[in-house]
Design an enzyme around this catalytic site. Structure first.
Site, PDB file in Angstrom:
ATOM      1  N   ASP A 294       0.873  -1.176   0.000  1.00 35.42           N
ATOM      2  CA  ASP A 294       0.000   0.000   0.000  1.00 35.42           C
ATOM      3  C   ASP A 294       0.914   1.232   0.000  1.00 35.42           C
ATOM      4  OD1 ASP A 294      -2.381   1.641   0.464  1.00 35.42           O
ATOM      5  OD2 ASP A 294      -1.690   1.777   2.532  1.00 35.42           O
TER       6      ASP A 294
ATOM      7  N   ASP B 186      -0.135   5.220   1.050  1.00 32.94           N
ATOM      8  CA  ASP B 186      -0.366   6.177   2.131  1.00 32.94           C
ATOM      9  C   ASP B 186      -0.536   5.461   3.466  1.00 32.94           C
ATOM     10  OD1 ASP B 186      -0.996   8.937   0.651  1.00 32.94           O
ATOM     11  OD2 ASP B 186      -1.917   7.313  -0.481  1.00 32.94           O
TER      12      ASP B 186
END
Length: 220
Positions: free
Chosen positions: A7, A9
Site C-alpha cells: 500500500d 499512504d
C-alpha cells in the site's frame, strides 16, 4: 516470499502533512479557520470525497452535492500543486526497498490513491524504480478492499505466474486487512500508519513498527 506488494499512504509514506496543507488552502478559500494536523489525520481514510465531507462538517461548510463537488475539485487542485512538499517516507522504508530489490524480490504497489497522483508522488520521491506494477484507485473498475486490484498487481510481477500464497501484502489500515482477507495473501500490518481500529482486531500474519523488521521478515 517471492513477491511483495505495498500500500502507499500510511504504509510507505506519511502524506497527511500535504493533505493538511491542501485543507488549509481550501478552508482559507472559504473564509474558514484551518483545522489542525491531528484532526486532518483523524479524518483520513476512504478517499478524498470522505475527507472533504469530514472537513466540511467540522467547519460548517455546505454539504449539498454541488458544493461538495466544488470543494473536492478545489482540494485536489491544491493537493496536486504540492504532492510531496511535506510528505515523508516512514523510517527504514528506503533501506527495506533497496534490500528487497537487491535480493531480486519483485515488488508492486496497490493503492486507492488515483493512479496519476501515485505515479507523480513516486517520481518526486525517487521511488518509481522499485515497483514492477502500480495499480491506483482508478486503474480498474474495482477499488480495494475488492480483491481485483491486488490480484492484478500480482499478475504483472515476476514471470506472471506467481500465486497468491507466494505473495506478501503490506498495508496499514482496515481496508488493507480486508483486501488481504478477500484476496488471500499473507498480510504484514504496519502499526504506525492510519489504522483506526485496535491492532489486534485486524487479521494479519505479521505486524511491525519499523521497516527494519519487515526487511528481516521477508529476507529470513
Amino acid at each position: 516470499m517471492k513477491a511483495v506488494i505495498f500500500d502507499l499512504d500510511g504504509t510507505l509514506i506519511d502524506s497527511v502533512p500535504d493533505l493538511h496543507g491542501a485543507s488549509e488552502k481550501l478552508l482559507q478559500d472559504q473564509g474558514k479557520s484551518p483545522l489542525d494536523l491531528p484532526t486532518i489525520r483523524s479524518f483520513v481514510g476512504n478517499g478524498v470525497a470522505n475527507l472533504v465531507e469530514r472537513i466540511s462538517k467540522a467547519t460548517d461548510l455546505p454539504l449539498d452535492e454541488a458544493s461538495q463537488k466544488s470543494f473536492i475539485k478545489a482540494f485536489l487542485d491544491h493537493y496536486n500543486a504540492a504532492l510531496t512538499g511535506r510528505t515523508t517516507l516512514y523510517p527504514g522504508v528506503r533501506d527495506c526497498l533497496d534490500a528487497l530489490a537487491e535480493a531480486g524480490i519483485p515488488m508492486g504497489l496497490c493503492t486507492n490513491k488515483p493512479e496519476a497522483q501515485t505515479l507523480s508522488i513516486l517520481k518526486e520521491l525517487d521511488m518509481a524504480h522499485y515497483f514492477g506494477k502500480v495499480i491506483g484507485g482508478d486503474s480498474l473498475p474495482q477499488r480495494k478492499p475488492a480483491a481485483e486490484p491486488l490480484l492484478t498487481t500480482l499478475s504483472a510481477l515476476g514471470d506472471g505466474n506467481l500465486s497468491v500464497d507466494q505473495c506478501l501484502y503490506v498495508g496499514d489500515s482496515e481496508v488493507d486487512a480486508e483486501t488481504a482477507r478477500v484476496a488471500g495473501p499473507a498480510f504484514a500490518l504496519y502499526s504506525e500508519g492510519y489504522r483506526k481500529a485496535p491492532l489486534e482486531s485486524l487479521p494479519h500474519t505479521f505486524s511491525f513498527s519499523h521497516f527494519d523488521a519487515l526487511r528481516a521478515y521477508v529476507l529470513a
